[in-house]
Design an enzyme around this catalytic site. Structure first.
Site, PDB file in Angstrom:
ATOM      1  N   VAL A   1      -2.580  -7.082  -0.460  1.00 32.30           N
ATOM      2  CA  VAL A   1      -1.623  -6.197   0.218  1.00 32.30           C
ATOM      3  C   VAL A   1      -1.122  -6.840   1.513  1.00 32.30           C
ATOM      4  O   VAL A   1       0.072  -6.789   1.823  1.00 32.30           O
ATOM      5  CB  VAL A   1      -2.250  -4.815   0.502  1.00 32.30           C
ATOM      6  CG1 VAL A   1      -1.253  -3.915   1.214  1.00 32.30           C
ATOM      7  CG2 VAL A   1      -2.715  -4.162  -0.798  1.00 32.30           C
TER       8      VAL A   1
ATOM      9  N   ALA B   1      15.786   0.745  10.407  1.00 33.85           N
ATOM     10  CA  ALA B   1      14.891   1.204  11.477  1.00 33.85           C
ATOM     11  C   ALA B   1      15.577   1.249  12.841  1.00 33.85           C
ATOM     12  O   ALA B   1      15.133   1.968  13.736  1.00 33.85           O
ATOM     13  CB  ALA B   1      13.661   0.300  11.550  1.00 33.85           C
TER      14      ALA B   1
ATOM     15  N   GLU C   1       0.493   6.166   4.065  1.00 32.06           N
ATOM     16  CA  GLU C   1       1.276   6.346   2.829  1.00 32.06           C
ATOM     17  C   GLU C   1       0.759   5.465   1.709  1.00 32.06           C
ATOM     18  O   GLU C   1       0.722   5.879   0.539  1.00 32.06           O
ATOM     19  CB  GLU C   1       2.757   6.038   3.115  1.00 32.06           C
ATOM     20  CG  GLU C   1       3.695   6.157   1.934  1.00 32.06           C
ATOM     21  CD  GLU C   1       3.821   7.589   1.404  1.00 32.06           C
ATOM     22  OE1 GLU C   1       3.184   7.862   0.367  1.00 32.06           O
ATOM     23  OE2 GLU C   1       4.528   8.407   2.007  1.00 32.06           O
TER      24      GLU C   1
ATOM     25  N   VAL D   1      -2.413   6.285  -1.099  1.00 30.34           N
ATOM     26  CA  VAL D   1      -2.355   7.071  -2.337  1.00 30.34           C
ATOM     27  C   VAL D   1      -1.160   6.659  -3.181  1.00 30.34           C
ATOM     28  O   VAL D   1      -0.024   6.643  -2.691  1.00 30.34           O
ATOM     29  CB  VAL D   1      -2.250   8.584  -2.041  1.00 30.34           C
ATOM     30  CG1 VAL D   1      -2.242   9.379  -3.347  1.00 30.34           C
ATOM     31  CG2 VAL D   1      -3.389   9.043  -1.150  1.00 30.34           C
TER      32      VAL D   1
ATOM     33  N   ILE E   1       4.615   4.718  -4.316  1.00 32.07           N
ATOM     34  CA  ILE E   1       5.283   6.024  -4.452  1.00 32.07           C
ATOM     35  C   ILE E   1       5.189   6.749  -3.109  1.00 32.07           C
ATOM     36  O   ILE E   1       4.093   6.898  -2.575  1.00 32.07           O
ATOM     37  CB  ILE E   1       4.606   6.902  -5.527  1.00 32.07           C
ATOM     38  CG1 ILE E   1       4.476   6.143  -6.849  1.00 32.07           C
ATOM     39  CG2 ILE E   1       5.357   8.215  -5.717  1.00 32.07           C
ATOM     40  CD1 ILE E   1       3.640   6.887  -7.906  1.00 32.07           C
TER      41      ILE E   1
ATOM     42  N   ASP F   1     -12.237   5.821  -7.073  1.00 34.11           N
ATOM     43  CA  ASP F   1     -10.958   5.507  -6.433  1.00 34.11           C
ATOM     44  C   ASP F   1     -10.001   6.697  -6.528  1.00 34.11           C
ATOM     45  O   ASP F   1      -9.365   7.072  -5.542  1.00 34.11           O
ATOM     46  CB  ASP F   1     -10.359   4.264  -7.116  1.00 34.11           C
ATOM     47  CG  ASP F   1      -8.965   3.941  -6.635  1.00 34.11           C
ATOM     48  OD1 ASP F   1      -8.857   3.413  -5.508  1.00 34.11           O
ATOM     49  OD2 ASP F   1      -7.995   4.215  -7.358  1.00 34.11           O
TER      50      ASP F   1
ATOM     51  N   LYS G   1      -8.276   9.265  -3.479  1.00 32.81           N
ATOM     52  CA  LYS G   1      -6.855   9.611  -3.348  1.00 32.81           C
ATOM     53  C   LYS G   1      -6.644  11.118  -3.486  1.00 32.81           C
ATOM     54  O   LYS G   1      -5.830  11.715  -2.774  1.00 32.81           O
ATOM     55  CB  LYS G   1      -6.053   8.857  -4.401  1.00 32.81           C
ATOM     56  CG  LYS G   1      -6.092   7.341  -4.198  1.00 32.81           C
ATOM     57  CD  LYS G   1      -5.592   6.625  -5.435  1.00 32.81           C
ATOM     58  CE  LYS G   1      -5.667   5.107  -5.283  1.00 32.81           C
ATOM     59  NZ  LYS G   1      -5.479   4.427  -6.591  1.00 32.81           N
TER      60      LYS G   1
ATOM     61  N   GLY H   1      -0.655  -3.062  -6.428  1.00 34.44           N
ATOM     62  CA  GLY H   1       0.068  -4.323  -6.434  1.00 34.44           C
ATOM     63  C   GLY H   1       0.522  -4.694  -5.043  1.00 34.44           C
ATOM     64  O   GLY H   1       0.668  -3.846  -4.170  1.00 34.44           O
TER      65      GLY H   1
END
Lengths: 435, 435
Positions: A14, A33, A127, A130, A134, A199, A203, A300
């Protein structure tokens, strides 16, 4: 243009994705932004091949990032709950906003972390914790703010969903598909977290808190994995018009909150029943809007980075603004968080799927249905399979009306005690997800 | 607790829903927003039976609401683009934030309205303008902020989707289902806006602007309705493994932006192909997160109110804060909005479905495929149906490789000119939606 200085801790999958996407899409992110998001420092035990960190100060001590006075936002991507927790608390102590993708950390220590952040007037955003990319936290916390949320059900572990999808579409056994998932990199060498539902439980706890305004209660989730799921039950479910999914379910009732992760039969015609492979989806039922569903990549490098960066952009917009203007971490103002009772699993009510082997003699079916009706349970659907040539037992598969877990446990015990029943009764839970 | 004063203009379906949900869920909304949302005034030409307005000042002049010094947020729910536009501009002029559910107003006059709002330092919010209760504006503007969005495809008109779903599942003709939809209240007495794709075009234009950072270009959308769609083409699509959906498609290419609404064949295995009835769904393809999908109620009193109130809560959190801290209306900072060319429909490339009646004699199929191949188009799938007993013509249905619209127009012309072809060739567009 304003500049927002970010420190990234952890350069694994990540972390690497976050660096890549922040650099590749710098222009479009800044255009949204209204600020340049600059990676000022990376804290990582080692470099990551293929990740371009040129021009960025890379240090080996993640705590140096948490204390760096030039950094506005500390991004925790090291994982685990020991160093990660210390790191996040250290960053908060130094007045940094924190972004994390760490579901275990938030589910297990979120209450403590959010309290510390509130005291320091900083935000902790999660964010990415979970359903990967998405934007489900944002959807529930902000998009559904008008609603009383009644329940939610999620396919929130991609590995488990990949395994179930493959078992169904290829007719392969659990162990077989798990080995493939490990080869493809979808499953860890130790798959326990994924396949046993831990896991997903992390979540689910987060989703339930932001949906219902309750503290994070990881200790109270009921969790059942998919490792004992047999291919024949997936096939029978198909025949009955159902799919088997490893669902996280949270429901608010008058008695409290249900928090549970288990294999679940859901009607094949529901949209969420058709979410296959490593993808995630969360279905939310609310009083004003009704059902809404959110679907996408649940894991991913770049999908998770997408969520991490969305949090950074949210913070960048309002950098330095009083924390009371921000969306509260658990969606509800801290004074409005209510410690609602978690309903014990034995009291949870849902439909059930039962499969049993019966000796092929008259009256067996009537004995079975009598046990059910004596407990006030009716049969909603039934398949009886004739014995195969060489076998002496037939198979009965049935779906029951909705009943409490403990009633079904008693029913199964009674059925298993019958002379005409061979071996154990297989039981799976059924949810119709129809509002 | 802080109080935010709201004035609601219009007490039709959505206005009534907003009043009902704001009152029923006042406690849970305040617990999230950290402020009490108070309906201070309602402007409506008449009362609405069944809507409790007790204790609220109801006036007949909506402009009085726009000018009321006690009101912080004006909610425009009167619809149309004449009075609604004046009302919104008047509210802005008086320093009010505006929330609207009016897709036509935003699609056609949004550029002008946002400019006026920026000048006054107020926000204009429009989550409810697209896909009703689905928080799609928030998802794209904020949730996907890290991404370069490549394309999006939406079922964004519930009436149209209901009609297509019924045509397919019941085998009924368009006119027949439309009449039923009108009886059920899903379709207006004049259904043009819905079935000819104008409503979807309004919504598509808004989605495209926030996805790509371009001005609202309602004038440039290509729109084709579903009123001439025949049941046999829905059946043939089924046979080929496709569903016919009325899609809004926006795609960013090197040549510019595609903006189009038309009946479209999509593979049945895609999740969005399984969105049926009045429901809406938007599929967004982005570079970091990949495909994400958002599903829910696209219309109706309370679903739309859910989105209106989500906007109110967003504003309530940051009431009085400088507008530059807010999310820009079109997702990108106004200086970053780029007027990209809209690609003319004749240059748009996609797959095509063709159906033709051919005289049942040798060599016809080879003539047809020769026309295609002479234009560099290959056949991806083909069904040839034998003539029915009394008929002399067979039917050929085929799916082509991807090619420009203008090439297909030429192909169809050539095929129609052939002696062995009877009548016109039916052509529908095909999108695989596979990234």
């Amino acid at each position: 243009m304003a500049v927002v200085n970010v420190g990234i801790c952890g350069l694994g999958t990540v972390g690497g994705g976050a660096v890549t996407v922040l650099r590749r899409n710098a222009a479009v992110i800044a255009a949204r932004a209204g600020a340049d998001i600059v990676i000022r420092q990376i804290g990582a035990r080692r470099d990551k091949p293929g990740i371009d960190t040129q021009g960025i100060d890379v240090v080996r001590d993640v705590f140096a990032v948490a204390r760096n006075p030039d950094i506005d936002i500390v991004v925790e991507l090291i994982g685990g709950t020991t160093t990660a927790k210390e790191l996040v608390l250290e960053a908060i102590k130094h007045g940094k906003h924190v972004v994390t993708a760490n579901k275990a950390l938030i589910a297990e220590y979120g209450n403590e972390i959010f309290a510390a952040a509130a005291k320091q007037g900083v935000s902790v955003c999660f964010e990415a914790a979970v359903a990967g990319g998405i934007p489900i936290i944002k959807a529930i916390r902000e998009g559904l703010a008008a609603n009383r949320i009644q329940w939610l059900a999620g396919i929130i572990n991609g590995t488990g969903n990949f395994i179930l999808s493959e078992m169904r579409s290829k007719g392969r056994a659990f162990d077989d598909v798990l080995a493939e998932a490990q080869k493809l990199g979808y499953a860890e060498a130790d798959p326990t977290f994924d396949v046993e539902g831990i896991d997903a439980a992390h979540k689910l706890v987060i989703l339930a808190s932001i949906a219902f305004g309750i503290p994070l209660r990881f200790d109270a989730v009921f969790t059942e994995g998919i490792s004992r799921l047999q291919i024949e039950d997936i096939r029978h479910a198909d025949e009955l018009g159902y799919r088997v999914k490893h669902l996280g379910v949270a429901r608010r009732t008058d008695a409290g909150v249900e928090l549970r992760v288990h294999p679940t039969l859901i009607p094949a015609k529901r949209l969420i029943a058709n979410v296959n492979g490593v993808k995630n989806a969360v279905l939310v039922e609310s009083d004003a809007v009704g059902p809404t569903l959110y679907y996408g990549a649940g894991a991913g490098a770049e999908p998770t980075a997408s969520a991490v960066i969305a949090d950074i952009v949210d913070l960048a917009r309002t950098m330095g603004m009083d924390v009371r203007y921000r969306v509260p971490p658990l969606a509800f103002q801290s004074g409005a968080i209510e410690n609602v009772a978690v309903i014990p699993m034995e009291d949870v009510v849902c439909g059930h799927y039962l499969r049993m082997s019966v000796l092929d003699k008259p009256g067996v079916l009537s004995q079975v249905t009598q046990v059910l009706s004596s407990h006030g349970i009716s049969v909603e659907a039934l398949i009886q399979k004739e014995p195969e040539e060489s076998a002496e037992t037939a198979t009965i598969i049935l779906l029951t009306s909705r009943a409490a877990e403990k009633t079904l446990v008693a029913v199964v015990k009674s059925i298993e005690a019958m002379d005409s029943i061979e071996g154990q009764v297989v039981r799976l839970r059924v949810e119709n997800l129809d509002g």
